[in-house]
Design a protein around this motif. Structure first.
Motif, PDB file in Angstrom:
ATOM      1  N   ARG A 154      52.064  58.626  55.537  1.00 28.69           N
ATOM      2  CA  ARG A 154      50.834  58.087  56.146  1.00 28.69           C
ATOM      3  C   ARG A 154      49.709  58.001  55.122  1.00 28.69           C
ATOM      4  N   LYS A 155      49.580  59.042  54.321  1.00 32.24           N
ATOM      5  CA  LYS A 155      48.497  59.096  53.336  1.00 32.24           C
ATOM      6  C   LYS A 155      48.626  57.979  52.306  1.00 32.24           C
ATOM      7  N   VAL A 156      49.848  57.801  51.753  1.00 36.53           N
ATOM      8  CA  VAL A 156      50.051  56.762  50.739  1.00 36.53           C
ATOM      9  C   VAL A 156      49.874  55.378  51.356  1.00 36.53           C
ATOM     10  N   CYS A 157      50.366  55.192  52.590  1.00 38.19           N
ATOM     11  CA  CYS A 157      50.208  53.906  53.286  1.00 38.19           C
ATOM     12  C   CYS A 157      48.732  53.574  53.493  1.00 38.19           C
ATOM     13  N   ASP A 158      47.964  54.531  53.981  1.00 36.08           N
ATOM     14  CA  ASP A 158      46.536  54.295  54.226  1.00 36.08           C
ATOM     15  C   ASP A 158      45.821  53.894  52.946  1.00 36.08           C
ATOM     16  N   ASN A 159      46.119  54.598  51.860  1.00 36.39           N
ATOM     17  CA  ASN A 159      45.467  54.270  50.581  1.00 36.39           C
ATOM     18  C   ASN A 159      45.840  52.870  50.109  1.00 36.39           C
ATOM     19  N   THR A 160      47.126  52.511  50.266  1.00 38.42           N
ATOM     20  CA  THR A 160      47.583  51.182  49.839  1.00 38.42           C
ATOM     21  C   THR A 160      46.964  50.089  50.702  1.00 38.42           C
ATOM     22  N   LEU A 161      46.944  50.293  52.015  1.00 38.17           N
ATOM     23  CA  LEU A 161      46.384  49.288  52.931  1.00 38.17           C
ATOM     24  C   LEU A 161      44.879  49.119  52.740  1.00 38.17           C
ATOM     25  N   ASP A 162      44.194  50.189  52.394  1.00 36.50           N
ATOM     26  CA  ASP A 162      42.751  50.080  52.137  1.00 36.50           C
ATOM     27  C   ASP A 162      42.478  49.147  50.964  1.00 36.50           C
ATOM     28  N   ILE A 163      43.326  49.249  49.926  1.00 37.12           N
ATOM     29  CA  ILE A 163      43.157  48.365  48.772  1.00 37.12           C
ATOM     30  C   ILE A 163      43.472  46.921  49.153  1.00 37.12           C
ATOM     31  N   ILE A 164      44.550  46.721  49.931  1.00 38.59           N
ATOM     32  CA  ILE A 164      44.923  45.369  50.372  1.00 38.59           C
ATOM     33  C   ILE A 164      43.814  44.769  51.227  1.00 38.59           C
ATOM     34  N   ALA A 165      43.269  45.563  52.151  1.00 35.71           N
ATOM     35  CA  ALA A 165      42.201  45.063  53.033  1.00 35.71           C
ATOM     36  C   ALA A 165      40.957  44.678  52.249  1.00 35.71           C
ATOM     37  N   GLU A 166      40.722  45.358  51.158  1.00 38.28           N
ATOM     38  CA  GLU A 166      39.532  45.081  50.351  1.00 38.28           C
ATOM     39  C   GLU A 166      39.646  43.745  49.625  1.00 38.28           C
ATOM     40  N   TYR A 167      40.884  43.373  49.267  1.00 36.41           N
ATOM     41  CA  TYR A 167      41.061  42.154  48.475  1.00 36.41           C
ATOM     42  C   TYR A 167      41.530  40.955  49.292  1.00 36.41           C
ATOM     43  N   ASP A 168      41.986  41.127  50.497  1.00 30.87           N
ATOM     44  CA  ASP A 168      42.475  40.010  51.305  1.00 30.87           C
ATOM     45  C   ASP A 168      41.880  40.112  52.698  1.00 30.87           C
ATOM     46  N   GLU A 169      41.044  39.162  53.069  1.00 31.25           N
ATOM     47  CA  GLU A 169      40.303  39.227  54.333  1.00 31.25           C
ATOM     48  C   GLU A 169      41.229  39.132  55.541  1.00 31.25           C
TER      49      GLU A 169
END
Length: 783
Positions: A645-660
């Motif tokens: 969960r922790k690694v997924c959340d960190n990865t998705l946060d980066i994706i959300a920041e760069y792709d609307e």
């Protein structure tokens, strides 16, 4: 001869036949089995009487050791024993070689009557004869001194095993001995010791255990030991009192010295009695039922108490007994309760080699228990055992105990402050190209997992020598040790820069899979900023190897997992990540993720690879636009494993920041997850038609219907002034809501329903979870 009449026997002819050889089952000795044929001849040489007897001769080889020349010894045996035919020289050599290499590591040495030092209390000028046994028995009915004399003479007979069978037939003698011991043991230590010695001689042979049990000698010995231990405590208390009294009085000081000399004399006799009684019990303990009876009478507590004594022969018997008892859980627990380890620690080191060896074997048995290992560390055994590594005779036992201690991470760092690691490294390098002992390399692997130990190991040319041996010998265990060394940050890890090429060169299909796994694991640990991973991948052509191993079923799971971890490490480099993305590794990772979705370790490491790759623009675009990796990550966002969960959340946060677009999907999913309970309740709740006019139409159909409540904007806008057309909530409404002035029924009023729905809609629009969660809490508070 003149008196012999005609026909009387005149000659005796003796012949030895059928000589066979074997080794003694427990001792360093040869057993010669032969048959003697004796024939009495008449005057004319004709046989008159003939008799055959099977005989046995034991040739004890006290000088036989690891360095003995067996060929020379065999010739010496042949010269001294005429029973062996010269043609059997080769057979004698083979038997001697077997004895020389036979190991007794797991055998308990039976204590023999001949193992004892001479007992001063039983010294007599006369020599006993088996023919006078009845006279000796009569002495047992006299006064104490005569009883001692009679028992001593019988003991002389019992020391010879050949007499035991005949003594066994004399029930009167054995019954009298048992009676005297039972009635008079408190009156004379010498008498008790001598009679106990006699029964001990019988206990040395399993076939006589029934006899000893029949007379209940074992129970009597337990009573004797318990009584003597209490008497010892009284002696100690008395000495302490007199020591306090004589401090100012010279006369009392002399009296104390006299008492102390008397005490020492009594102590010697008492310890002799304790020793023979414990030896007898140890022999009887071969029967586990008898051993259980001893435990029920607190034998362990008694033995641990005796560990405070100084007599080495007595301590040897006590430690041997404890070693035998320690294989059972209940006895081991008793030893833990009585802090036996603390008392055993003082016996290390010891000049008495057999006592030292037996103590180490007992500690090895106890070291399987976690709490007892902790006691060993607290007793200071780590430096003591480390010093014994220099003793070749005790080295293996010491290493085994240290290995067990090193299994606990709490104690690994303590080895850095001893001379243990330098000695271990010397032993490793002294092995040359020979196979290393399992105990040695296992201990080294454990110690290498600690940062302080790793620095000591790598001092000088330590790492270089280990790498040289591992690569040359393809030694998996040494490479496992190197892998443990590579996991520590700091100066140790930077030493690996010189060996990256050697490690990368081992990664190929030609090498053994186990060896490749350790090499990959070592490289994966090298998160060094100065390391050019792109150059390493190109020079050793590793990308095809890594990609091919990602296919499910292409190799063992352990190897595939190490490949994934390796990819995660090299993906930290921008150019490496781009190289891997172009090679098609990302789809291969997704395919592997589908195949291994039940394995948390695989899932976590694959997600970590995605996390590393989304840091770089080139690979980020590939992951977001050309693959379904974000969708898989969203599915894993609520995995049961916290690390995933922790690694997924960190990865998705980066994706959300760069792709609307993905950002909205991610936020929507997070919103639904956090507020799923409330949404489910609103969708499923059936309300009364009359009481809820806002949620139900005239025909009773819910405004929500089967659709998504968050897709019904008409629920959030009203002309009644509570919620404005612009979607804003008036301050007056919020104040009334807080004061509880809205809604008079026991259920939530429609105004509050509108208010909560509006808050959730607002939370969704502004990608803010906090108001939604606050509203959920507020909603629960008004239910």
């Amino acid at each position: 001869m003149d008196s012999l009449q005609t026909g009387d026997p005149r000659y005796l002819k003796r012949r030895v036949k059928g000589c066979t050889l074997d080794v003694h089952p427990t001792e360093k000795a040869l057993v010669v089995q032969y048959e003697v044929e004796a024939t009495i001849l008449g005057e004319l040489g004709e046989p008159m009487v003939g008799e055959r007897k099977e005989c046995q001769k034991i040739i004890r080889l006290k000088s036989l050791n690891a360095s003995t020349d067996t060929s020379s010894l065999a010739r010496k045996v042949m010269e001294e024993c005429r029973l062996i035919h010269p043609s059997k020289l080769r057979e004698v050599e083979q038997l001697l070689f077997y004895l020389q290499n036979r190991k007794h590591a797991n055998e308990r040495k039976r204590i023999s009557p001949r193992d004892f030092k001479p007992y001063a209390g039983v010294e007599l000028d006369e020599e006993a004869s088996i023919n006078s046994i009845d006279e000796y028995v009569e002495l047992l009915y006299e006064d104490i001194q005569e009883k001692i004399r009679g028992a001593t003479l019988i003991f002389q007979l019992a020391r010879n095993p050949d007499n035991l069978e005949e003594l066994l037939q004399n029930e009167t003698a054995l019954g009298a001995l048992a009676r005297v011991l039972r009635e008079d043991w408190k009156q004379s230590v010498d008498l008790a010791t001598t009679i106990t010695y006699i029964f001990f001689c019988f206990s040395s042979f399993s076939q006589f255990h029934g006899l000893v049990t029949h007379f209940k000698i074992g129970a009597l010995c337990m009573n004797i030991i318990e009584h003597e231990l209490k008497r010892y405590d009284l002696w100690q208390d008395e000495l302490q009192k007199k020591k306090k009294e004589f401090s100012d009085n010279q006369n009392l000081k002399k009296e104390h010295e006299k008492s102390f000399r008397k005490y020492q004399s009594l102590l010697i006799k008492q310890e002799q009695l304790l020793r023979v009684a414990l030896c007898l019990l140890l022999n009887l303990a071969e029967d586990t039922r008898t051993e259980l009876k001893m435990r029920n009478k607190n034998i362990v507590h008694m033995l641990v108490k005796i560990l405070d004594r100084e007599d080495e022969e007595l301590l040897l018997v006590v430690v041997s007994f404890l070693k035998k008892l320690s294989i059972f859980l209940e006895n081991k627990n008793d030893m833990a309760e009585t802090f036996a380890v603390e008392k055993l620690a003082r016996l290390i080191p010891s000049e008495h080699e057999e006592l030292l060896s037996t103590t180490l074997r007992l500690l090895l048995n106890l070291s399987f228990d976690t709490s007892l290992r902790s006691q060993m560390v607290q007793a200071g055994l780590v430096p003591k055992l480390s010093s014994l590594l220099a003793d070749e005779g005790q080295r293996q036992l010491s290493m085994c105990i240290l290995y067990h201690i090193s299994m606990d991470d709490r104690f690994k760092s303590m080895f850095a402050d001893t001379d243990c690691i330098p000695q271990l490294m010397k032993m490793v390098f002294d092995c040359g190209e020979e196979k290393m002992e399992a105990e040695l390399i296992s201990l080294c692997i454990n110690l290498a997992a600690n940062k302080s130990n790793a620095q000591v190991i790598c001092e000088g040319n330590g790492l270089k020598m280990l790498m040289k041996r591992a690569v040359k010998m393809k030694d998996v265990l040494v490479m496992k040790m190197i892998r443990n060394l590579s996991q520590h940050n700091g100066p140790t890890k930077s030493l690996f820069l010189d060996h990256v090429g050697d490690l990368a060169a081992q990664i190929s299909e030609e090498e053994a899979e186990e060896f490749v796994i350790e090499c990959l694991g070592t490289l994966a640990n090298l998160t060094i900023a100065d390391l050019d991973w792109a150059l390493v991948l190109k020079e050793y052509n590793l990308v095809p190897f890594l990609k091919d191993r990602l296919k499910p079923g292409s190799a063992e799971d352990d190897l595939i997992l190490e490949v994934v971890i390796m990819i995660g490490t090299v993906s930290m480099d921008d150019s490496c990540a781009a190289m891997l993305a172009k090679s098609g590794i990302i789809p291969a990772l997704i395919e592997l993720l589908n195949a291994q979705q039940e394995d948390d370790e695989f899932v976590c490491q694959i997600v970590y690879v995605f996390y590393q790759m989304v840091f770089h623009k080139a690979t980020r675009d590939v992951i977001i636009k050309d693959t379904q990796a974000p969708a898989y990550l969203i599915d894993l966002m609520h995995d049961n494993n916290a690390e995933i969960r922790k690694v997924c959340d960190n990865t998705l946060d980066i994706i959300a920041e760069y792709d609307e677009e993905w950002g909205k999907k991610i936020q929507t999913e997070k919103f639904r997850w956090y507020n799923g309970q409330w949404l489910e309740m609103v969708e499923n709740r059936q309300m009364d038609e009359a009481g809820e006019p806002f949620l139900y139409g005239d025909d009773g159909e819910s405004f929500v219907g089967n659709g998504d409540i968050l897709e019904r904007p008409d629920l959030f806008y009203s002309a009644d002034g509570i919620i404005g057309a612009d979607g804003a909530i008036s301050p007056e409404f919020y104040t009334d809501f807080q004061n509880g002035e809205l809604g008079q029924t026991g259920y939530l009023s429609s105004d509050k329903q509108h208010f909560c729905l509006k808050l959730y809609r607002t939370a969704l629009q502004y990608n803010n979870q906090t108001p939604a969660m606050s509203c959920f809490g507020l909603f629960k508070s008004v239910l």
